[in-house]
Design a protein around this motif. Structure first.
Motif, mmCIF file in Angstrom:
data_model
loop_
_atom_site.group_PDB
_atom_site.id
_atom_site.type_symbol
_atom_site.label_atom_id
_atom_site.label_comp_id
_atom_site.label_asym_id
_atom_site.label_seq_id
_atom_site.Cartn_x
_atom_site.Cartn_y
_atom_site.Cartn_z
ATOM 1 N N SER A 250 5.906 3.326 7.279
ATOM 2 C CA SER A 250 6.203 3.101 5.864
ATOM 3 C C SER A 250 4.940 2.737 5.095
ATOM 4 C CB SER A 250 7.246 1.980 5.742
ATOM 5 O OG SER A 250 7.470 1.647 4.399
ATOM 6 N N SER A 253 2.666 5.851 4.711
ATOM 7 C CA SER A 253 3.237 6.742 3.693
ATOM 8 C C SER A 253 2.952 6.217 2.298
ATOM 9 C CB SER A 253 4.757 6.883 3.899
ATOM 10 O OG SER A 253 5.044 7.416 5.169
ATOM 11 N N HIS A 254 3.102 4.893 2.156
ATOM 12 C CA HIS A 254 2.854 4.287 0.843
ATOM 13 C C HIS A 254 1.377 4.394 0.453
ATOM 14 C CE1 HIS A 254 1.773 0.808 -1.729
ATOM 15 N NE2 HIS A 254 2.908 1.118 -2.355
ATOM 16 N N ASP A 255 0.490 4.096 1.430
ATOM 17 C CA ASP A 255 -0.939 4.084 1.116
ATOM 18 C C ASP A 255 -1.511 5.477 0.869
ATOM 19 O OD1 ASP A 255 -0.957 1.407 1.231
ATOM 20 O OD2 ASP A 255 -2.297 1.212 2.950
ATOM 21 N N ILE A 256 -0.856 6.495 1.400
ATOM 22 C CA ILE A 256 -1.294 7.867 1.106
ATOM 23 C C ILE A 256 -0.662 8.353 -0.193
ATOM 24 C CG2 ILE A 256 -1.163 10.264 1.888
ATOM 25 C CD1 ILE A 256 -1.463 9.277 4.723
ATOM 26 N N LYS A 257 0.609 7.996 -0.377
ATOM 27 C CA LYS A 257 1.338 8.467 -1.556
ATOM 28 C C LYS A 257 0.771 7.884 -2.840
ATOM 29 C CE LYS A 257 6.030 8.782 -3.420
ATOM 30 N NZ LYS A 257 7.463 8.432 -3.206
ATOM 31 N N THR A 258 0.365 6.599 -2.807
ATOM 32 C CA THR A 258 -0.116 5.930 -4.033
ATOM 33 C C THR A 258 -1.366 6.593 -4.604
ATOM 34 O OG1 THR A 258 0.849 3.830 -3.322
ATOM 35 C CG2 THR A 258 -0.880 3.732 -5.002
ATOM 36 N N LEU A 260 -2.487 9.597 -3.974
ATOM 37 C CA LEU A 260 -2.148 10.989 -4.288
ATOM 38 C C LEU A 260 -1.430 11.078 -5.630
ATOM 39 C CD1 LEU A 260 -0.974 12.517 -0.880
ATOM 40 C CD2 LEU A 260 -3.021 13.103 -2.203
ATOM 41 N N SER A 261 -0.591 10.084 -5.903
ATOM 42 C CA SER A 261 0.115 10.079 -7.200
ATOM 43 C C SER A 261 -0.876 9.948 -8.353
ATOM 44 C CB SER A 261 1.119 8.921 -7.240
ATOM 45 O OG SER A 261 2.108 9.077 -6.248
ATOM 46 N N LYS A 264 -2.711 13.248 -8.679
ATOM 47 C CA LYS A 264 -1.818 14.239 -9.271
ATOM 48 C C LYS A 264 -1.644 13.998 -10.768
ATOM 49 C CE LYS A 264 2.891 16.073 -8.904
ATOM 50 N NZ LYS A 264 4.213 15.937 -8.219
ATOM 51 N N ILE A 296 -8.267 8.013 0.874
ATOM 52 C CA ILE A 296 -7.400 8.776 1.774
ATOM 53 C C ILE A 296 -8.205 9.276 2.973
ATOM 54 C CG2 ILE A 296 -6.000 10.865 2.001
ATOM 55 C CD1 ILE A 296 -5.188 10.518 -0.924
#
Length: 471
Positions: A250, A253-258, A260-261, A264, A296
């Motif tokens: 979890s 996922s959070h540390d990559i998603k943040t 990337l958001s 983006k 990342i």
């Protein structure tokens, strides 16, 4: 092997002892039975009843009847009485069932004697009254006396039954069965069944056994209890590992998603044709996206590194390092960073030269990571000290502070992957893998880390690394 042999000896000794006891019991019982058969060879009480009834038959006023003693005997023992004359007709009766006829033909009388009548075994006796002969029938309940019509060769049967052989044999068999059940079953079979049941329980994933350790199988019970405890501990550790893995996934996922958001979002803004960006804005947004991309990249590199460290897939480039000079240079390098420009670290070593075998690049990453964590998670006025101590075969690098300390429930997890402590006011941008990587690097150098901490008093980390050897 000695324990196994002693167990076998115990089982054999018990079996031999029980067999001896069994034969002794059989011998004693046989002596008693033979004494009863040959010395006290009494028959059924039929003749005794006959003697009493014979005396109880009375004659008065041309009438035949039983006196009170005879009636009481019949009533008490559920017997019945019928007297017939020479014409086979009833002249007197007492307690006679309704099914018993009042007169007989010769063949019926014979059948009544050979076979049962009214659920009774019939015995016929003779009585002479006033010079006239009568016959009387005594009926016994089938559960008391039963008769069977059997055809056999007399001499052959006498040979077979000589010495009451079959009777004694049956009694012996019964004794053996009962003795085997109460002795062998309780001492051997039942404990074995208990062991089997315990194994079945363990096979179903239930590890809360608590068998009382006693008797012949005490070592086996002890092993089952130890196995149950070990499996239960393993299960708890597995559950904890599964939860940590889920939490770790979890976090990743959070540390990559943040980041990337963020990337983006900025790219969507920048590709909007209706909006014109200034050169300053382009540099600003590009710098932010670059920093996020670098984060990342570093996270992926850390994940790859810790995977290799965990699986010992990294080749160490050993070299002879003066750990004293090595730590001094690393301390200066860290304090030269703008983030720690105003911080101070006290350094102490009782020798200027202490050598170790190590991979300089990995060791620098490990020690600097430990030291940076002491700086990040403490206030600016916290005193931080580094001591280098030479022991018998190891060199200890001791980092300690008088800072906030670590919560006792967090301390066991401090070197776990993706762990972030809660006792800090600092928003760390780290991956959560730094301490785990630093710890694995020390382990790869055949070293060890030991950390102690108390809230409000401080933290002490002892890093032990084997001292230099030519081998």
């Amino acid at each position: 092997m000695n324990n196994e042999n002693s167990s076998y000896i115990k089982i054999s000794s018990m079996f031999t002892r029980n067999v001896i006891i069994l034969f002794a019991i059989i011998f004693i019982v046989n002596i008693i039975m033979l004494h009863s058969v040959f010395i006290n060879n009494s028959q059924l009480k039929i003749n005794k009843y006959n003697e009493i009834i014979d005396k109880a038959i009375k004659y008065k006023d041309n009438s035949i009847f039983l006196d009170e003693k005879g009636k009481k005997l019949l009533s008490k023992n559920n017997l019945w009485f019928q007297m017939i004359d020479n014409s086979l007709k009833e002249v007197s009766s007492y307690n006679k069932p309704l099914e018993v006829p009042s007169s007989y033909s010769p063949i019926n009388l014979i059948h009544s004697y050979k076979y049962d009548i009214a659920n009774s075994s019939v015995f016929i006796f003779e009585k002479q009254i006033m010079g006239k002969k009568y016959s009387y029938l005594l009926g016994f309940p089938l559960e008391v006396v039963s008769k069977y019509n059997i055809q056999y060769n007399t001499s052959a049967l006498e040979n077979l039954l000589h010495g009451k052989f079959i009777f004694i044999l049956l009694i012996n068999i019964i004794i053996i069965i009962l003795f085997s059940y109460f002795c062998f079953s309780k001492k051997i079979v039942q404990p074995l069944q208990k062991i089997i049941d315990s194994i079945v329980i363990i096979s179903k994933g239930k590890y809360n056994l608590n068998i009382q350790e006693k008797g012949l199988y005490k070592p086996i019970y002890a092993c089952l209890n130890k196995l149950s405890t070990a499996l239960n501990k393993s299960k708890l550790e597995k559950d904890l590992l599964d939860k940590s893995r889920e939490k770790w996934t979890s976090y990743i996922s959070h540390d990559i998603k943040t980041p990337l958001s963020s990337i983006k979002g900025f790219t969507e803004i920048m590709k909007d044709s209706e909006y014109t960006f200034t050169e300053e804005e382009i540099k600003k947004y590009s710098s932010i996206m670059y920093d996020k991309a670098v984060y990342i990249e570093e996270l992926v590199q850390d994940l790859n590194l810790i995977h290799k460290l965990k699986n010992s897939a990294i080749h160490l480039n050993y070299e002879k390092i003066n750990i004293v000079q090595f730590v001094i240079e690393m301390k200066k390098e860290i304090l030269s960073s703008p983030n720690f420009f105003n911080r101070k670290i006290k350094f102490t070593s009782y020798s200027d030269v202490l050598y170790i075998n190590a991979d300089a690049k990995l060791l620098r990453r490990s020690l600097s990571n430990f030291l940076i964590n002491f700086l990040i998670y403490n206030d600016d006025d916290t005193n931080i000290c580094i001591d280098i101590i030479k022991n018998n075969t190891d060199i200890d690098i001791v980092i300690k502070d008088n800072g906030r300390g670590i919560n006792p429930d967090e301390l066991p997890h401090i070197f776990e992957q993706y762990y972030r402590g809660t006792n800090t006011n600092t928003n760390s941008n780290g991956s959560g893998l730094g301490m785990a990587i630093a710890y694995e690097i020390i382990k790869l150098h055949k070293g060890n880390c030991n950390i102690k901490s108390k809230i409000g008093i401080g933290t002490t980390l002892v890093i032990s690394i084997p001292s230099f050897t030519n081998h």
